[in-house]
Design a protein around this motif. Structure first.
Motif, PDB file in Angstrom:
ATOM      1  N   THR A 125       0.800  -1.223   0.000  1.00 24.51           N
ATOM      2  CA  THR A 125       0.000   0.000   0.000  1.00 24.51           C
ATOM      3  C   THR A 125       0.833   1.274   0.000  1.00 24.51           C
ATOM      4  O   THR A 125       0.302   2.354  -0.243  1.00 24.51           O
ATOM      5  N   ASP A 126       2.138   1.160   0.275  1.00 22.90           N
ATOM      6  CA  ASP A 126       2.990   2.359   0.356  1.00 22.90           C
ATOM      7  C   ASP A 126       3.522   2.712  -1.028  1.00 22.90           C
ATOM      8  O   ASP A 126       4.687   2.511  -1.341  1.00 22.90           O
ATOM      9  N   ARG A 127       2.665   3.261  -1.869  1.00 22.60           N
ATOM     10  CA  ARG A 127       3.002   3.461  -3.280  1.00 22.60           C
ATOM     11  C   ARG A 127       4.142   4.463  -3.459  1.00 22.60           C
ATOM     12  O   ARG A 127       5.053   4.229  -4.257  1.00 22.60           O
ATOM     13  N   ARG A 128       4.095   5.562  -2.752  1.00 19.36           N
ATOM     14  CA  ARG A 128       5.124   6.579  -2.941  1.00 19.36           C
ATOM     15  C   ARG A 128       6.495   6.030  -2.541  1.00 19.36           C
ATOM     16  O   ARG A 128       7.464   6.155  -3.300  1.00 19.36           O
ATOM     17  N   GLY A 160       7.303   2.969  -2.324  1.00 25.46           N
ATOM     18  CA  GLY A 160       7.628   1.871  -3.217  1.00 25.46           C
ATOM     19  C   GLY A 160       8.314   2.350  -4.487  1.00 25.46           C
ATOM     20  O   GLY A 160       9.295   1.754  -4.935  1.00 25.46           O
ATOM     21  N   TRP A 161       7.831   3.436  -5.059  1.00 28.83           N
ATOM     22  CA  TRP A 161       8.445   3.952  -6.279  1.00 28.83           C
ATOM     23  C   TRP A 161       9.805   4.588  -5.992  1.00 28.83           C
ATOM     24  O   TRP A 161      10.740   4.480  -6.817  1.00 28.83           O
ATOM     25  N   ILE A 162       9.947   5.228  -4.859  1.00 27.09           N
ATOM     26  CA  ILE A 162      11.255   5.805  -4.511  1.00 27.09           C
ATOM     27  C   ILE A 162      12.301   4.710  -4.393  1.00 27.09           C
ATOM     28  O   ILE A 162      13.405   4.800  -4.956  1.00 27.09           O
ATOM     29  N   VAL A 163      11.968   3.647  -3.653  1.00 27.92           N
ATOM     30  CA  VAL A 163      12.898   2.529  -3.492  1.00 27.92           C
ATOM     31  C   VAL A 163      13.204   1.893  -4.846  1.00 27.92           C
ATOM     32  O   VAL A 163      14.357   1.588  -5.170  1.00 27.92           O
ATOM     33  N   THR A 164      12.159   1.698  -5.652  1.00 30.12           N
ATOM     34  CA  THR A 164      12.342   1.072  -6.964  1.00 30.12           C
ATOM     35  C   THR A 164      13.297   1.878  -7.833  1.00 30.12           C
ATOM     36  O   THR A 164      14.217   1.328  -8.454  1.00 30.12           O
ATOM     37  N   LEU A 165      13.091   3.180  -7.900  1.00 28.21           N
ATOM     38  CA  LEU A 165      13.913   4.018  -8.779  1.00 28.21           C
ATOM     39  C   LEU A 165      15.350   4.123  -8.288  1.00 28.21           C
ATOM     40  O   LEU A 165      16.289   4.159  -9.094  1.00 28.21           O
ATOM     41  N   ILE A 166      15.535   4.160  -6.971  1.00 28.85           N
ATOM     42  CA  ILE A 166      16.910   4.217  -6.440  1.00 28.85           C
ATOM     43  C   ILE A 166      17.666   2.941  -6.791  1.00 28.85           C
ATOM     44  O   ILE A 166      18.805   2.982  -7.281  1.00 28.85           O
ATOM     45  N   LEU A 167      17.047   1.789  -6.561  1.00 29.00           N
ATOM     46  CA  LEU A 167      17.717   0.531  -6.867  1.00 29.00           C
ATOM     47  C   LEU A 167      17.924   0.358  -8.372  1.00 29.00           C
ATOM     48  O   LEU A 167      18.955  -0.177  -8.809  1.00 29.00           O
ATOM     49  N   THR A 168      16.981   0.811  -9.170  1.00 31.18           N
ATOM     50  CA  THR A 168      17.158   0.734 -10.618  1.00 31.18           C
ATOM     51  C   THR A 168      18.328   1.601 -11.061  1.00 31.18           C
ATOM     52  O   THR A 168      19.107   1.204 -11.946  1.00 31.18           O
ATOM     53  N   ALA A 169      18.483   2.764 -10.451  1.00 33.19           N
ATOM     54  CA  ALA A 169      19.624   3.622 -10.782  1.00 33.19           C
ATOM     55  C   ALA A 169      20.943   2.960 -10.403  1.00 33.19           C
ATOM     56  O   ALA A 169      21.930   3.029 -11.155  1.00 33.19           O
ATOM     57  N   ILE A 170      20.968   2.309  -9.245  1.00 32.01           N
ATOM     58  CA  ILE A 170      22.189   1.589  -8.845  1.00 32.01           C
ATOM     59  C   ILE A 170      22.471   0.464  -9.832  1.00 32.01           C
ATOM     60  O   ILE A 170      23.624   0.252 -10.254  1.00 32.01           O
ATOM     61  N   GLY A 171      21.432  -0.260 -10.223  1.00 34.54           N
ATOM     62  CA  GLY A 171      21.605  -1.315 -11.210  1.00 34.54           C
ATOM     63  C   GLY A 171      22.112  -0.774 -12.539  1.00 34.54           C
ATOM     64  O   GLY A 171      22.944  -1.402 -13.195  1.00 34.54           O
ATOM     65  N   ALA A 172      21.630   0.409 -12.929  1.00 32.26           N
ATOM     66  CA  ALA A 172      22.098   1.016 -14.177  1.00 32.26           C
ATOM     67  C   ALA A 172      23.590   1.317 -14.115  1.00 32.26           C
ATOM     68  O   ALA A 172      24.320   1.117 -15.093  1.00 32.26           O
ATOM     69  N   LEU A 175       3.727  -9.446  -5.548  1.00 35.32           N
ATOM     70  CA  LEU A 175       3.533 -10.810  -5.059  1.00 35.32           C
ATOM     71  C   LEU A 175       3.558 -10.876  -3.538  1.00 35.32           C
ATOM     72  O   LEU A 175       2.745 -11.560  -2.913  1.00 35.32           O
ATOM     73  N   SER A 176       4.520 -10.183  -2.930  1.00 33.77           N
ATOM     74  CA  SER A 176       4.722 -10.276  -1.487  1.00 33.77           C
ATOM     75  C   SER A 176       3.923  -9.247  -0.706  1.00 33.77           C
ATOM     76  O   SER A 176       3.801  -9.353   0.508  1.00 33.77           O
ATOM     77  N   ARG A 177       3.425  -8.242  -1.411  1.00 35.42           N
ATOM     78  CA  ARG A 177       2.732  -7.125  -0.770  1.00 35.42           C
ATOM     79  C   ARG A 177       3.650  -6.421   0.221  1.00 35.42           C
ATOM     80  O   ARG A 177       3.226  -5.993   1.292  1.00 35.42           O
ATOM     81  N   SER A 178       4.915  -6.322  -0.145  1.00 35.93           N
ATOM     82  CA  SER A 178       5.914  -5.707   0.717  1.00 35.93           C
ATOM     83  C   SER A 178       6.957  -4.998  -0.140  1.00 35.93           C
ATOM     84  O   SER A 178       7.586  -5.617  -0.996  1.00 35.93           O
ATOM     85  N   THR A 179       7.140  -3.715   0.117  1.00 35.71           N
ATOM     86  CA  THR A 179       8.184  -2.968  -0.578  1.00 35.71           C
ATOM     87  C   THR A 179       9.561  -3.493  -0.191  1.00 35.71           C
ATOM     88  O   THR A 179      10.483  -3.537  -1.022  1.00 35.71           O
ATOM     89  N   LEU A 180       9.729  -3.907   1.051  1.00 39.21           N
ATOM     90  CA  LEU A 180      11.020  -4.412   1.498  1.00 39.21           C
ATOM     91  C   LEU A 180      11.420  -5.667   0.727  1.00 39.21           C
ATOM     92  O   LEU A 180      12.559  -5.789   0.258  1.00 39.21           O
ATOM     93  N   VAL A 181      10.500  -6.605   0.578  1.00 39.37           N
ATOM     94  CA  VAL A 181      10.818  -7.837  -0.146  1.00 39.37           C
ATOM     95  C   VAL A 181      11.087  -7.536  -1.626  1.00 39.37           C
ATOM     96  O   VAL A 181      11.989  -8.120  -2.237  1.00 39.37           O
ATOM     97  N   GLY A 182      10.338  -6.618  -2.198  1.00 40.68           N
ATOM     98  CA  GLY A 182      10.613  -6.207  -3.569  1.00 40.68           C
ATOM     99  C   GLY A 182      12.003  -5.604  -3.699  1.00 40.68           C
ATOM    100  O   GLY A 182      12.723  -5.868  -4.669  1.00 40.68           O
ATOM    101  N   ALA A 183      12.398  -4.785  -2.710  1.00 43.13           N
ATOM    102  CA  ALA A 183      13.736  -4.189  -2.730  1.00 43.13           C
ATOM    103  C   ALA A 183      14.810  -5.260  -2.611  1.00 43.13           C
ATOM    104  O   ALA A 183      15.851  -5.188  -3.283  1.00 43.13           O
ATOM    105  N   ILE A 184      14.582  -6.266  -1.778  1.00 46.54           N
ATOM    106  CA  ILE A 184      15.550  -7.363  -1.642  1.00 46.54           C
ATOM    107  C   ILE A 184      15.714  -8.079  -2.979  1.00 46.54           C
ATOM    108  O   ILE A 184      16.838  -8.405  -3.399  1.00 46.54           O
TER     109      ILE A 184
END
Length: 540
Positions: free
Chosen positions: A51-54, A56-68, A160-169
């Motif tokens: 449910t923490d959409r904002r 969730g997107w911040i974490v996603t974009l930061i990790l994607t930038a690191i991956g880039a 799938l997990s309904r967790s931003t933390l698990v998605g970040a992992i």
């Protein structure tokens, strides 16, 4: 408005909070795969994803930038004296011919070994159009798709997990995976196919959630009992998007057809589970009546149409190889005269490709020093050496070694068998739909290769295993954190143990990836360090 706590971990048992109907028993998560009698069923709460959409997107974009950063740093190395390495020598020139020739075609099978559909070569050609015919040009789009795959996997595991933390992992694990890392830094086809496949799977999971939302609306409106088959679900845009992406996967390599077949079964399984969860009296018949034909057209027919569309330049060309074979090598009579000549010529072309692959067998004398069979792939026991050069640099007192090895990060890949065992237990015993998603993708990437073990095979054929391995490991880590959080005795201590254990493991993954960095990127190292990198005899 509600906000989740910073480190909230949601599990299926936590998040299926059921909405009671008077006279019915409380529901359980097992209902999700449909093993509960209808009279004992409750209706699942309409909660899909974290449910923490904002955040969730911040974490996603930061990790994607690191991956880039990891994918693009020194992308232009290594090369073979400025030329492509390994099988780049096939696809890079073909992509350049696509770019510089007529009608976006590569048409020299005698030299170029044109044995794969065109989409992957179009992708390589985009980078060559931007940067020219150099390593940055022919690897740019691979790095782009490898980076975007990190974003997609984070969002998929988060849902799938309904967790931003698990998605970040999951994102961290994928960043540190040697297989997808090297695939993202070479001008080969596999990274494009697995990107399309993972994106398609994400669309199917989104379609699952959207259909359950529609079912819930019908339930609230009191129309669920209007038909014993349940409601019609309308046009399914997410599933249509998945079909387009699967068509592009097939248009990159033929093995995409395996994912089409497996994902059709997964989507229909989701439909059966949804109708059972909402108390439809004939859920199986409901799927047969309401969902089977639309699913067949969407996920079965649409990918074929997309695949044929990728040959549009070939159809439009007057000079494309094998374009006009009817009346030459194909007879004008026979039972298939009703098929348009263009499609018959394409069939002749594709059957030649199939014949080429069918003769690449060990029994026909085709052997390669880096060949491997599928049973070695889950643990990356027989990797591929893409490039190696000795000297002329000096590393200490000896010549330097520059090597690029296609290999899975051991601390990830060596846990493949425990991951699969846990996933099978969760799926079949605990009825956990999340692991059904993981196993479906893993099975499509792995099992079909056992159909012809005489065929010459290499570890890079199993590239598509990687994202599903990562997803499974991330979900297991989420289970560990959830179990420690729910401990009844000494909950604080167990939560601390779980967090510390997971942190140590992720730290080891990062360190393992850093240790292997030189042999994944072709960086110069001494012979002594090179020998230390070879952990198993099968790696050399």
């Amino acid at each position: 408005m509600t906000f989740s706590p910073p480190l909230e971990i949601s599990t299926p048992e936590d998040s299926v909070n059921t909405r009671r109907i008077p006279g019915e028993l409380p529901g359980t998560y097992a209902e999700d795969l449909g093993n509960t009698p209808a009279k004992a069923r409750s209706v699942p709460a309409p909660v899909f994803g974290a449910t923490d959409r904002r955040r969730g997107w911040i974490v996603t974009l930061i990790l994607t930038a690191i991956g880039a950063l990891t994918r693009f740093i020194n992308l232009g190395t290594p090369t073979d004296k400025g030329t492509p390495v390994f099988d780049e020598k096939h696809y890079v020139p073909q992509a350049w011919q696509v770019l510089t020739g007529d009608n976006w075609l590569e048409d020299n099978p005698a030299y170029g070994l044109v044995v794969h559909p065109p989409v992957g070569k179009w992708m390589i050609a985009i980078g060559e159009w931007i940067f020219g015919y150099d390593a940055w040009g022919w690897r740019f789009m691979s790095a782009v798709c490898g980076t975007l795959m990190i974003l997609v996997v984070i969002r998929l595991v988060r849902r799938l997990s309904r967790s931003t933390l698990v998605g970040a992992i999951a994102g961290v694990l994928l960043i540190c995976d040697g297989v997808t890392f090297v695939a993202s830094r070479t001008g080969l086809l596999d990274i494009f196919q697995i990107f399309f496949v993972v994106a398609a799977l994400s669309c199917i999971v989104c379609d699952r959630d959207q259909m359950r939302a529609r079912m819930h609306r019908v339930h609230l409106e009191g129309r669920m009992a209007d038909s014993v088959y349940g409601p019609r679900l309308g046009f399914r845009w997410w599933r249509f998007g998945a079909a387009i992406l699967l068509g592009l996967a097939c248009g990159t390599k033929w093995s995409g057809i395996y994912f089409v077949m497996f994902f059709i079964v997964l989507s229909l399984g989701f439909d059966v589970a949804a109708r059972r969860a909402y108390g439809v009296r004939r859920p199986w018949r409901g799927v047969l009546v309401r969902d089977l034909v639309p699913t067949g057209f969407s996920l079965g027919v649409t990918p074929i149409l997309v695949y044929l569309a990728t040959f549009a330049p070939w159809f439009a060309s007057e000079t494309a190889v094998y374009r006009y074979e009817v009346g030459r090598k194909i007879g004008t009579g026979g039972p298939f005269t009703w098929v348009p000549d263009a499609l018959r010529s394409l069939w002749y072309y594709e059957s030649g490709v199939l014949d080429f692959h069918s003769h690449l067998t060990n029994s026909a004398g085709n052997h390669h020093p880096w060949e491997s069979k599928p049973w070695t792939w889950p643990m990356s026991l027989r990797p591929m050496l893409y490039y190696i050069e000795y000297g002329p640099d000096k590393c200490g007192e000896s010549d330097c070694v520059r090597a690029m090895m296609f290999i899975g990060t051991p601390i990830l890949w060596w846990l493949a068998l425990p991951m699969l065992a846990w996933a099978l237990w969760r799926m079949f015993i605990r009825r956990d739909w999340r692991y059904a998603v993981v196993l479906t993708g893993y099975g499509a990437a792995f099992l079909p290769w056992f159909g012809n073990l005489d065929r010459q095979m290499y570890f890079f054929y199993g590239t598509a295993i990687a994202p599903f391995l990562i997803m499974g490991l991330a979900l297991i880590i989420g289970d560990v954190l959830s179990a420690s959080r729910r401990a009844r005795k000494n909950p604080y201590e167990w939560r601390l143990v779980g967090a510390v254990g997971v942190s140590i493991y992720i730290g080891l993954v990062v360190l393992n990836f850093m240790w292997m960095w030189p042999i994944l990127t072709g960086s110069p190292i001494s012979r002594e360090l090179w020998n230390m990198q070879i952990w198993l005899p099968s790696w050399s």
